[in-house]
Scaffold this active site. Sequence first.
Site: not given
Length: 396
Positions: A85, A143
Site C-alpha cells: 500500500d 500496512e
Amino acid sequence: MMSLLDELTKKIDTKKTRMIDIRRYLHENPELSFEEEKTANYIRDFYKDVAVDSVETDVGGGHGVVVTIKGSHPGQTIALRADFDALPIEEETGLPYASKNKGVMHACGHDGHTAYMMILAESLAELKSQLKGTIKIIHQPAEEVPPGGALGIIKAGVLDDIDAIFGIHVMSPMETGTVYYRSGNTQTGRSYFKLKVQGKGGHGSSPHMANDAIVAASAFVMNCQTVVSRRIDPFDTAVVTIGSFDGKGTFNIIKDSVVLEGDVRSMSDEAREMVESQIRQMAEGLATTYGVSIELEYANDYPVLYNDPAITDRVQAALEGARIPEIKAVVETAPQPPSEDFAYYLKEKPGCFFYVGARPAEGPWYPHHHPKFDINEDSLIISAKAMAAVVADFCG
C-alpha cells in the site's frame, strides 16, 4: 553442483532490470490502504506464467494475495511477507516515474518490497526441485492504516500451518549495502486516543459566565508531558504526542468544546498499559478540576514487534555466511521508533523482521513518509538476495 543459494542469487542477478521496472511501475501507480485493487490485480497477473502451486486472491477480506510454492522434498513451512500500500502524500521527488495519482505516493518503500518479493518468488518457483518444505508468499495490503492488513491475513488462516515468518523493510536512513537485525522487542507498539472536552461557551469579556474548554484541554496537554518523564521506567521507551488540537474559533468567543487527538508509542506491554492508565486518569481528572465533561476514545492497535531470539540468531548467521557481494556488513540495529503491523504475525508465530539499508547514493536522503522520499534501488537486489539466504537456510 551449485548450492540453492548460489542458483537463487544467479537468477536474481539476471532479473535485476525487471525488478527495478516492477518497482517503478508500482511507484508510478500507487494506491491507498484498503483501496489497492489494481495493485493486487497486477501482482495476481504476474504469477499467471510462474510455476507456483497456487495463487489465492482477495485474502483476508481485502486485496491480499497469497502464493504457495511447494518444494520437492519434505520440510517445514515458512512465510515471506511484502506489503504494497501507499500513503496520502503528494509526491515532490521529480522522478520520471513519479506518482500519476494525485495526492497518493509510495513514500515508505512498499513498492520496493513488492518488486523484490515477486522476483524472489519467481526464482524460488523455478528451483522447486531443490526446495525442502513449503514457502508461502504473502503480498499484504494496508500496512499503513489500522487495523492493518495483517489481521485479515491471520484471520483467513494463512499462518495456521507455518513454522516461521520473515519480512524485510528497506530503510532510507540506513546505509545501502548494510543489513540490520535486532532480537527481542524491536519496533514500538502504537495506540491512538481522541478526547473531547465539553465546557460552556461565552463572551470573551465575561469568562465568569462561561467554562473555557481551551483552558481545560491545555492543562491536559501539559499534564501529558509528565506521563513519560514521571511514570515510565527510564530504561523503557514511550512517546506521547498530541498531534491535533482543534480549538479554532473567534478571538473574543470562549470555546465551549475542544477535540484533541494523540499518538502513543511504547516498547513494552508494561509501558503501553501505564500510558493508557495515566491518560485515562488525567482525562477523568479534568471533569473534577475544571467542571467540564469529557469523552475519551482510546485504542491500542499495532503491538510491539518482537523478533524471536533463536530465529533472529539464525537469520544473522545465514546472512553472514551467505557472503553476498552487495552486502558489506550485517549489524545489530537500535530499536526502531515506528510501528509495524508485521508485529501481529509475530504474536502468532516466531519469526524475524529485519532491515535493508536504502540510502540514496547521491544527494540528500529523506525520511519515510516525506514527499521527497526515495530509495537506492540497489536495495532491491540486496533485499532479494538477503531473503534468499534466509530461505536457503530454512528450506535448502
